[in-house]
Design an enzyme around this catalytic site. Structure first.
Site, PDB file in Angstrom:
ATOM      1  N   ASP A  10       0.859  -1.187   0.000  1.00  0.00           N
ATOM      2  CA  ASP A  10       0.000   0.000   0.000  1.00  0.00           C
ATOM      3  C   ASP A  10       0.889   1.228   0.000  1.00  0.00           C
ATOM      4  OD1 ASP A  10      -2.331   1.404  -0.065  1.00  0.00           O
ATOM      5  OD2 ASP A  10      -2.811   1.174   2.061  1.00  0.00           O
ATOM      6  N   ASP A  76      -5.201  -3.006  -2.274  1.00  0.00           N
ATOM      7  CA  ASP A  76      -6.533  -2.396  -2.337  1.00  0.00           C
ATOM      8  C   ASP A  76      -6.596  -1.298  -3.399  1.00  0.00           C
ATOM      9  OD1 ASP A  76      -5.854   0.240  -1.058  1.00  0.00           O
ATOM     10  OD2 ASP A  76      -5.442  -1.036   0.664  1.00  0.00           O
ATOM     11  N   ASP A 125      -1.095  -0.900   5.081  1.00  0.00           N
ATOM     12  CA  ASP A 125      -1.571   0.465   5.338  1.00  0.00           C
ATOM     13  C   ASP A 125      -0.924   1.034   6.597  1.00  0.00           C
ATOM     14  OD1 ASP A 125      -3.618   2.704   4.904  1.00  0.00           O
ATOM     15  OD2 ASP A 125      -4.109   2.035   6.932  1.00  0.00           O
ATOM     16  N   HIS A 188      22.619 -35.351   7.649  1.00  0.00           N
ATOM     17  CA  HIS A 188      22.481 -36.620   6.932  1.00  0.00           C
ATOM     18  C   HIS A 188      23.719 -37.500   7.112  1.00  0.00           C
ATOM     19  CE1 HIS A 188      25.384 -35.356   3.874  1.00  0.00           C
ATOM     20  NE2 HIS A 188      24.796 -34.167   3.916  1.00  0.00           N
ATOM     21  N   GLU A 264      20.923 -27.771   1.059  1.00  0.00           N
ATOM     22  CA  GLU A 264      22.275 -27.227   1.153  1.00  0.00           C
ATOM     23  C   GLU A 264      22.459 -26.080   0.159  1.00  0.00           C
ATOM     24  OE1 GLU A 264      24.815 -26.178   2.598  1.00  0.00           O
ATOM     25  OE2 GLU A 264      25.683 -28.109   3.218  1.00  0.00           O
TER      26      GLU A 264
END
Length: 384
Positions: A10, A76, A125, A188, A264
């Site tokens: 806005d 808007d 706003d 991992h 990664e």
């Protein structure tokens, strides 16, 4: 998968034209949580110019979080929405270059525009009015201190700070803040590249676990099953993390949810090379990378700055989805070190001062007041 964001933007002018400012927020497309804010006092301008500048700031903020994201812009301003959607012509000379700039930020196919009533655009706003109030007081707008589980808010979108919400010093973790959300961070298991200490990021061959890597994942699964507190499993979508997570989740009787922000870093031309080989072939790029979190490996699109933002977004999404739960997060060296660094409020070069072995466990707890507490680092006792 690339992220999906909602941008609400806005702008306003007190006098039209008059003292003007804009505001924009970026929301996570799944949770609706605000993950970035931007606002600025722009001096003497019209409402429409301020609205376009708010749109540009919102799109840039989304791009900084994930350059591959898809974005739903909600405003808007029917004028901006219709013009950017291509249904209305842009005749005013002040708005033509702004619209052209907005179109260059992200590919057209990844941005949609939706009109919303003003009451549904309150956050943007509010920021626009904060920016105009700051301008009236002779200063620029500054972001508020981030709340718990919210990523960094910044007024200068093109140059984001490296940090997301950092913990406060002191004894806040001892206060009665309810049940914290716990991340049990699991790197991992080994791949064929791991023992050779070769760069293995998201831009390489995506190797699978080696036989030893599977054994490591099974040992981690046994240790976590004995712990008995894991309530959810979230993992990077790369092959080695998927395989590790699936082994552990099967032992725990849980499903795996995948989060792209946990992958990664892309090491570009360094993928598959040892540190010594990179030093020989790309010495200047390596020196720059070691000296600055904003530097990128040769041929890569990612720096540790980029990683910090996407890892922070992934963290906040997990916190929003699993409040008060204990979550196993299966990821890689760089994202896990980044989450630990952010929890400690440590500087970017702290990444180079942490050891993180294959299949090692770390643990971080996040509290309702925005604090974080590191509970465990590089635990490999289950592999002995």
């Amino acid at each position: 998968m690339a992220a999906r964001f909602i941008v609400e933007a806005d702008g306003g002018s007190r006098g039209n034209p008059g003292p003007a400012g804009y505001g924009a927020v970026v929301r996570d497309g799944d949770t609706g949580q605000i993950i970035a804010e931007a606002a600025e006092f722009i001096g003497h301008a019209t409402n429409n110019v301020a609205e376009y500048k708010g749109l540009i700031a919102g799109l840039k903020a989304a791009r900084e979080l994930d350059p591959d994201a898809s974005v739903d812009v909600r405003m808007d301003s029917k004028l901006v929405v219709e013009q950017m959607s291509g249904r209305w012509k842009i005749k005013h000379p002040d708005m033509q270059p702004l619209a052209a700039e907005a179109r260059t930020i992200l590919p057209r196919g990844r941005v949609t525009y939706t009109w919303i009533p003003r009451e549904r655009n309150k956050d943007a706003d509010r920021l626009a009015n904060e920016a105009m109030d700051a301008g009236k007081a002779g200063r620029q707008w500054e972001p508020r201190k981030p709340a718990a589980a919210k990523a960094v808010a910044t007024a200068v979108v093109a140059e984001p700070p490296l940090e997301t919400a950092a913990p406060k010093a002191g004894w806040a973790a001892e206060a009665d803040l309810g049940t914290p959300t716990t991340f049990v961070l699991l790197r991992h298991g080994e791949t064929p590249l791991t023992p050779q200490k070769r760069f293995s990021g998201s831009g390489g061959t995506d190797p699978e676990l080696s036989e030893r890597g599977r054994w490591q994942a099974e040992r981690a699964a046994e240790a976590l099953a004995a712990r008995g507190s894991i309530q959810a499993v979230v993992a990077s979508p790369m092959r080695r993390t998927r395989q590790t997570a699936e082994i552990v989740a099967a032992r725990l009787g849980l499903e795996v949810r995948y989060e792209d922000g946990l992958r990664e870093v892309d090491f570009g031309a360094w993928e598959g090379l040892t540190f010594a080989e990179v030093q020989e072939r790309h010495p200047d790029d390596l020196a720059a990378w070691l000296g600055s979190a904003k530097a990128k490996p040769t041929g890569s699109t990612e720096s540790f700055t980029t990683l910090t933002h996407r890892a922070g977004v992934a963290r906040d999404k997990i916190l929003a989805r699993y409040p008060g739960k204990t979550v196993l997060v299966v990821s890689h060296v760089s994202p896990i070190k980044t989450l630990v660094r952010l929890a400690l409020g440590a500087p970017p070069d702290a990444l180079y001062r942490m050891e993180l072995s294959a299949a090692a466990l770390c643990a971080v707890q996040y509290y309702a007041d925005g604090n974080a507490s590191l509970r465990l680092l590089n635990d490999t006792s289950h592999l002995r």
